[in-house]
Design an enzyme around this catalytic site. Structure first.
Site, PDB file in Angstrom:
ATOM      1  N   ASP A   1      58.301  34.624  45.182  1.00  0.00           N
ATOM      2  CA  ASP A   1      57.247  35.598  44.900  1.00  0.00           C
ATOM      3  C   ASP A   1      57.293  36.624  46.034  1.00  0.00           C
ATOM      4  O   ASP A   1      56.936  36.323  47.168  1.00  0.00           O
ATOM      5  CB  ASP A   1      55.883  34.895  44.822  1.00  0.00           C
ATOM      6  CG  ASP A   1      54.745  35.866  44.483  1.00  0.00           C
ATOM      7  OD1 ASP A   1      54.875  37.065  44.775  1.00  0.00           O
ATOM      8  OD2 ASP A   1      53.721  35.400  43.939  1.00  0.00           O
TER       9      ASP A   1
ATOM     10  N   TYR B   1      49.706  31.762  46.371  1.00  0.00           N
ATOM     11  CA  TYR B   1      48.634  32.528  45.742  1.00  0.00           C
ATOM     12  C   TYR B   1      47.769  31.600  44.861  1.00  0.00           C
ATOM     13  O   TYR B   1      48.293  30.759  44.127  1.00  0.00           O
ATOM     14  CB  TYR B   1      49.257  33.647  44.889  1.00  0.00           C
ATOM     15  CG  TYR B   1      48.250  34.446  44.122  1.00  0.00           C
ATOM     16  CD1 TYR B   1      47.422  35.348  44.764  1.00  0.00           C
ATOM     17  CD2 TYR B   1      48.109  34.284  42.754  1.00  0.00           C
ATOM     18  CE1 TYR B   1      46.475  36.077  44.058  1.00  0.00           C
ATOM     19  CE2 TYR B   1      47.167  35.009  42.036  1.00  0.00           C
ATOM     20  CZ  TYR B   1      46.352  35.897  42.697  1.00  0.00           C
ATOM     21  OH  TYR B   1      45.414  36.607  41.992  1.00  0.00           O
TER      22      TYR B   1
ATOM     23  N   ARG C   1      57.259  43.627  20.930  1.00  0.00           N
ATOM     24  CA  ARG C   1      57.192  42.424  21.774  1.00  0.00           C
ATOM     25  C   ARG C   1      58.596  42.121  22.300  1.00  0.00           C
ATOM     26  O   ARG C   1      58.780  41.765  23.457  1.00  0.00           O
ATOM     27  CB  ARG C   1      56.621  41.221  20.994  1.00  0.00           C
ATOM     28  CG  ARG C   1      56.770  39.911  21.753  1.00  0.00           C
ATOM     29  CD  ARG C   1      55.842  38.783  21.310  1.00  0.00           C
ATOM     30  NE  ARG C   1      55.590  38.722  19.884  1.00  0.00           N
ATOM     31  CZ  ARG C   1      56.447  38.303  18.963  1.00  0.00           C
ATOM     32  NH1 ARG C   1      57.656  37.888  19.303  1.00  0.00           N
ATOM     33  NH2 ARG C   1      56.115  38.297  17.685  1.00  0.00           N
TER      34      ARG C   1
ATOM     35  N   LYS D   1      49.869  44.912  42.660  1.00  0.00           N
ATOM     36  CA  LYS D   1      49.678  45.166  44.079  1.00  0.00           C
ATOM     37  C   LYS D   1      50.518  46.376  44.511  1.00  0.00           C
ATOM     38  O   LYS D   1      50.275  47.462  44.046  1.00  0.00           O
ATOM     39  CB  LYS D   1      50.014  43.898  44.873  1.00  0.00           C
ATOM     40  CG  LYS D   1      49.427  42.602  44.246  1.00  0.00           C
ATOM     41  CD  LYS D   1      47.918  42.541  44.293  1.00  0.00           C
ATOM     42  CE  LYS D   1      47.320  41.405  43.466  1.00  0.00           C
ATOM     43  NZ  LYS D   1      47.839  40.082  43.734  1.00  0.00           N
TER      44      LYS D   1
HETATM   45  C1  LIG Z   1      48.003  38.939  42.911  1.00  0.00           C
HETATM   46  C2  LIG Z   1      49.116  38.009  43.131  1.00  0.00           C
HETATM   47  C3  LIG Z   1      49.662  37.283  42.064  1.00  0.00           C
HETATM   48  C4  LIG Z   1      49.097  37.351  40.665  1.00  0.00           C
HETATM   49  O1  LIG Z   1      49.245  38.621  40.100  1.00  0.00           O
HETATM   50  P1  LIG Z   1      48.243  39.218  38.997  1.00  0.00           P
HETATM   51  O2  LIG Z   1      48.850  40.532  38.694  1.00  0.00           O
HETATM   52  O3  LIG Z   1      46.893  39.299  39.627  1.00  0.00           O
HETATM   53  O4  LIG Z   1      48.250  38.281  37.846  1.00  0.00           O
HETATM   54  C5  LIG Z   1      50.747  36.466  42.327  1.00  0.00           C
HETATM   55  N1  LIG Z   1      51.251  36.344  43.567  1.00  0.00           N
HETATM   56  C6  LIG Z   1      50.742  37.025  44.619  1.00  0.00           C
HETATM   57  C7  LIG Z   1      51.349  36.853  45.963  1.00  0.00           C
HETATM   58  C8  LIG Z   1      49.653  37.869  44.437  1.00  0.00           C
HETATM   59  O5  LIG Z   1      49.144  38.519  45.492  1.00  0.00           O
END
Ligand SMILES: *Cc1c(COP(=O)(O)O)cnc(C)c1O
Length: 378
Positions: A169, A97, A45, A194
């Site tokens: 982000d 998001y 961890r 993604k």
């Molecule tokens: C998908 C996404 C998230 C969240 O990510 P996960 O891996 O699904 O938890 C956060 N910000 C953006 C812009 C996203 O497209």
């Protein structure tokens, strides 16, 4: 080192213990100590060689000093939010998001973390939202699904003036096109699920900082709350990152063609893409990113028509995620943004007939033929 080289040779590209050129999956939880307190790794961890290899790589890629890998993008974002305390106030992009909206407005609010959702493409709106207890600004740029752009440098200056932490982000742009830390952000987060992973086979999240103290704090949170990425998934993300550059190049080439096709199609209304010179924020985007990415949204006449397109495409997979090698298609009003009341959705510009596409790396001829036949179905 330039970017595509860095994706392959950044971080710990050769395993120091075996010489393996692909970091092995250290599937282990605990480590033998040479004497009490004499160890490199203690417990997975806290630290694991495979995860560490990924964390060093992502730090290099985002031009930061320390990276952290989490079990999902939401785990990364939640950990970052946990840097703040009850009574603190955070300004967040209004069309952020959905998961970020949910965790801040339905979970973290119960711990008295105060959040205001603000159109961060408008600097004055951010200024007006700053309160005496404001501690951070959290933005997404471009946003989903209308690709709204926030000026990272301008918000960074505003954050510094007001001694606020600035978090970006960077999921949509990826570190291949945009590096928010270089523009003054304090923390960059990604859904690794993604583009970073890129193959629809791993759920992961990362956060990167370039300040030692902030790095220590974030490691403390990561280790305390435990939302770490496992070794197998860390390895998958490292593997995905090696081809991030060539994937993004191919994705963008295809995207430009899809945008042209959609703009010329009589059944398509508006097309949203930051690469269009008349897209709001186009100039700002050009000033802070070297590419426009693979996300497009566009309108057709109504929801019925949109559903018909979704039903009739063959190569565009109906799915909620984005950023993969395969092209994906979705309808925000019924999927990602269904929980927003229709009136509010329309205010935001998310029409019933809005379709979102995440362009993949298939042959462009196939993608265009597919869209053509799906749009032509009566
Ligand atoms: C998908 C996404 C998230 C969240 O990510 P996960 O891996 O699904 O938890 C956060 N910000 C953006 C812009 C996203 O497209």
């Amino acid at each position: 080192m330039k970017k595509k080289t860095k994706f392959i040779h950044g971080g710990i590209s050769v395993d120091p213990y075996t010489g393996a050129v692909s970091t092995p999956i250290y599937q282990v939880s605990t480590y033998k100590q040479d004497g009490v307190g004499n160890f490199t790794y203690e417990y997975s961890r806290t630290g694991n060689p495979t995860r560490e290899s990924l964390e060093k790589l992502i730090a290099d890629i985002e031009n930061g000093t320390r990276g952290f890998a989490f079990g999902s993008g939401m785990a990364a974002i939640t950990a970052v939010m946990q840097l703040f305390s009850a009574g603190d106030h955070i300004i967040v992009t209004d069309d952020v998001y959905g998961g970020t909206f949910r965790v801040t407005s339905k979970v973290l609010n119960r711990f008295n973390l105060e959040v205001s959702f603000v159109d961060t493409s408008d600097l004055n709106a951010i200024k007006n939202a700053i309160q005496t207890n404001t501690k951070a600004i959290f933005v997404e740029t471009p946003t989903n699904p209308l690709l709204k752009i926030t000026d990272i440098k301008a918000v960074s200056d505003l954050a510094k003036e007001n001694k606020l932490k600035f978090i970006v982000d960077n999921t949509f742009s990826t570190p291949y096109w945009q590096n928010p830390l270089d523009l003054g952000a304090d923390i960059v987060v990604h859904s690794g699920t993604k583009y970073l992973g890129g193959h629809s086979d791993v759920v992961a999240g990362v956060a990167v900082v370039n300040d030692e103290q902030l790095g220590e704090q974030l490691h403390f949170i990561q280790n305390s709350t435990g939302g770490i990425l496992g070794p197998q998934d860390s390895w998958l993300l490292i593997r995905g990152l090696k081809t991030l550059g060539i994937r993004m190049e191919e994705i963008e080439k295809n995207t430009v063609e899809v945008v042209k096709f959609l703009q010329d199609h009589p059944k398509v209304g508006k097309v949203f893409y930051p690469g269009l010179t008349d897209h709001p924020g186009h100039q700002v985007h050009v000033s802070q990113a070297t590419g426009f990415g693979g996300m497009i949204s566009f309108t057709v006449e109504n929801q019925e028509k949109a559903l018909s397109v979704l039903k009739n495409v063959k190569y565009f997979t109906l799915a909620e995620s984005l950023g993969a090698v395969e092209s994906l298609i979705s309808i925000p009003s019924l999927m990602t943004h269904a929980s927003i009341p229709r009136e509010r959705r329309l205010e935001l510009g998310i029409e019933d007939g809005l379709i979102r596409i995440s362009v993949g790396i298939e042959d462009i001829e196939d993608l265009l033929t597919d869209l053509e036949q799906a749009l032509d179905v009566k």
